[in-house]
Structure formats: C-alpha cells, structure tokens
Design an enzyme around this catalytic site. Structure first.
Site, PDB file in Angstrom:
ATOM      1  CD  GLU A  46      -2.342   1.160   2.286  1.00 42.37           C
ATOM      2  OE1 GLU A  46      -2.763   0.440   3.466  1.00 42.37           O
ATOM      3  OE2 GLU A  46      -2.599   2.065   3.408  1.00 42.37           O
ATOM      4  NE  ARG A  88       0.051   8.978   5.066  1.00 42.48           N
ATOM      5  CZ  ARG A  88       0.113   8.338   6.826  1.00 42.48           C
ATOM      6  NH1 ARG A  88       0.965   8.805   7.198  1.00 42.48           N
ATOM      7  NH2 ARG A  88      -0.190   7.184   7.374  1.00 42.48           N
ATOM      8  CB  THR A  98      -3.084   8.187   1.736  1.00 38.76           C
ATOM      9  OG1 THR A  98      -2.065   7.551   2.410  1.00 38.76           O
ATOM     10  CG2 THR A  98      -3.868   9.456   2.505  1.00 38.76           C
ATOM     11  CE  LYS A 145      -6.387   2.196   6.854  1.00 35.49           C
ATOM     12  NZ  LYS A 145      -5.392   2.963   5.639  1.00 35.49           N
TER      13      LYS A 145
HETATM   14  O1  LIG Z   1      -2.836   6.703   4.950  1.00 34.11           O
HETATM   15  C1  LIG Z   1      -3.320   5.814   4.791  1.00 34.11           C
HETATM   16  O2  LIG Z   1      -4.665   6.178   4.538  1.00 34.11           O
HETATM   17  C2  LIG Z   1      -4.426   5.725   6.732  1.00 34.11           C
HETATM   18  O3  LIG Z   1      -4.876   5.365   6.634  1.00 34.11           O
HETATM   19  C3  LIG Z   1      -3.125   5.823   7.524  1.00 34.11           C
HETATM   20  C4  LIG Z   1      -2.245   4.510   7.901  1.00 34.11           C
HETATM   21  O4  LIG Z   1      -3.113   3.161   7.665  1.00 34.11           O
HETATM   22  C5  LIG Z   1      -1.950   4.345   8.771  1.00 34.11           C
HETATM   23  O5  LIG Z   1      -1.313   5.952   9.442  1.00 34.11           O
HETATM   24  C6  LIG Z   1      -0.407   3.696   9.509  1.00 34.11           C
HETATM   25  O6  LIG Z   1      -0.646   3.345  11.120  1.00 34.11           O
HETATM   26  P1  LIG Z   1       0.294   3.358  11.651  1.00 34.11           P
HETATM   27  O7  LIG Z   1       1.223   1.762  11.351  1.00 34.11           O
HETATM   28  O8  LIG Z   1       0.030   3.256  12.838  1.00 34.11           O
HETATM   29  O9  LIG Z   1       1.255   3.863  11.353  1.00 34.11           O
END
Ligand SMILES: O=C(O)C(=O)C[C@H](O)[C@H](O)COP(=O)(O)O
Length: 204
Positions: free
Chosen positions: A41, A45, A68, A128
């Site tokens: 994925e 960003r 994202t 998700k």
């Molecule tokens: O970017 C996106 O589409 C999101 O929805 C956020 C990410 O899936 C999370 O930020 C991952 O979370 P961590 O593994 O805690 O870093």
C-alpha cells in the site's frame, strides 16, 4: 487479482508505505516481495507517491495499491499510475460509488457502526478498521464484528509486530496494516526483507 479478499489474504500484513524518493521504490518492493509480502500500500502522502506506484508495479510478484485515497481525483490518478487496489482512511458515499464503478478492489476505512453500514449499503463487505488502536482497539472491533458478522477487516493504525497476532486471532480479521515494516528513512533493504519475513510468518 481482482477482488479485495484475495489481496487481503496474500499475506497477514499489508505494509503501509510512505516513500519520498521514487528511486527507492523498486528496491523496497523487491525487498518486501523477497520477504513474502506482495500486497503493497503506497500512501499518497508524498509528492513522489504516484511515481512510486509506477515503479513498484514493474516488480514481479508485487501487487501494488494506493493508500490515503480520499477523493475521486486521487482515485483516478492512482488507477492511472497502475494501482491495482485502493485503500482509504475513511468512507464517503462519493468515493465509494466511484471506486465501485471503476471496478478496482477497494478497502475503505471504517471506525464505527455508521461507517460500516454505509459500506454495506454500497455493497462493500471488506473494510479497513482505522485508526485501529485509537478507535478502541481489539474490544471495539470485536464489538463491531458481532452485529456486522458478514464484514471482514484489516485493522490499521497503531498495530505492531507485537500486537498483530492478537488482532489476527479475531476470526473476522483477514490481515492487518502497518507502517512498521518499512521505516520512512530507509538505508537497509536486508532489514526490510527480514521485517517482511517476520510479518509474513504470522499466523492468521
Ligand atoms: O494513510 C492512510 O491512508 C491511513 O489511513 C493511515 C495509515 O494506514 C496509518 O497511518 C498506518 O498506521 P501506523 O501503522 O500506526 O503508522
């Protein structure tokens, strides 16, 4: 690979990737695939994200998606760049309808009962669960999975190698998502393969 359930079950973990430099895309994807992780994925960003998707899509064995994705414009850009699945942090009716119409496998973020009901209304069943830890963690997902027994989940947000097994033990959880496998500043591709191996060997 044209349905989201198949993509979610390629490995126990979908790595959430934040990549600044498209030159690192291929080595990162190769390192992940070598460790047994195929569904990747790429979050939209960073300015490089669409180039990263284009580069990763050339790696044999990689199944590259975009994360994202929050609106129709991003949805189309990601598909044009070669994304074969789409992940969003949340679900709007507009984005949901556009994703379904495009035919691309879609994994929308849900955090509560209303989000899941919107998804089910649209004909979706795989979600998700985001932000997994902050939205109540395992007790919250177990409580949601009871009435929405037909839904399947990929908890993401605050999940780690240490906590993944407890999430994966929930019958409605097909995989987890997480950024821990690939650090944002990356120098050691062998370490990525090692982290991918550890993740791919988790029991589902
Ligand atoms: O970017 C996106 O589409 C999101 O929805 C956020 C990410 O899936 C999370 O930020 C991952 O979370 P961590 O593994 O805690 O870093």
């Amino acid at each position: 690979m044209n349905d989201i359930a198949s993509i979610m079950t390629l490995a126990p973990v979908i790595p959430v990737l934040v990549i600044d430099d498209a030159a690192q895309a291929r080595p990162i994807a190769e390192a992940l695939v070598a460790g047994g992780i195929r569904a990747l994925e790429v979050t939209l960003r960073t300015p490089a994200a669409l180039d990263v998707i284009r580069e990763m899509a050339k790696v044999e064995g990689a199944v590259v998606g975009a994360g994202t994705v929050t609106n129709e414009t991003q949805l189309q850009s990601a598909i044009d760049a070669g994304a074969t699945f789409i992940v969003s942090p949340g679900l709007t009716e507009k984005l949901g309808r556009a994703a379904i119409e495009s035919g691309v496998p879609f994994l929308p973020g849900t955090a509560n009962a209303a989000d899941i009901m919107l998804g089910l209304d649209l004909g979706l069943s795989h979600f998700k669960f985001f932000p997994a830890e902050a939205a109540g963690g395992i007790p919250a997902l177990k409580a949601l999975a009871a009435p929405f027994y037909q839904a399947r989940f990929c908890p993401t947000g605050g999940v780690s190698l240490a906590t993944a097994p407890t999430w994966l033990a929930i019958p409605e959880v097909l995989c987890v998502g997480g950024s821990w496998i690939v650090p944002r500043k990356i120098e050691d591709y062998a370490a990525v393969t090692a982290a991918a191996k550890a993740a791919s060997q988790l029991a589902v």
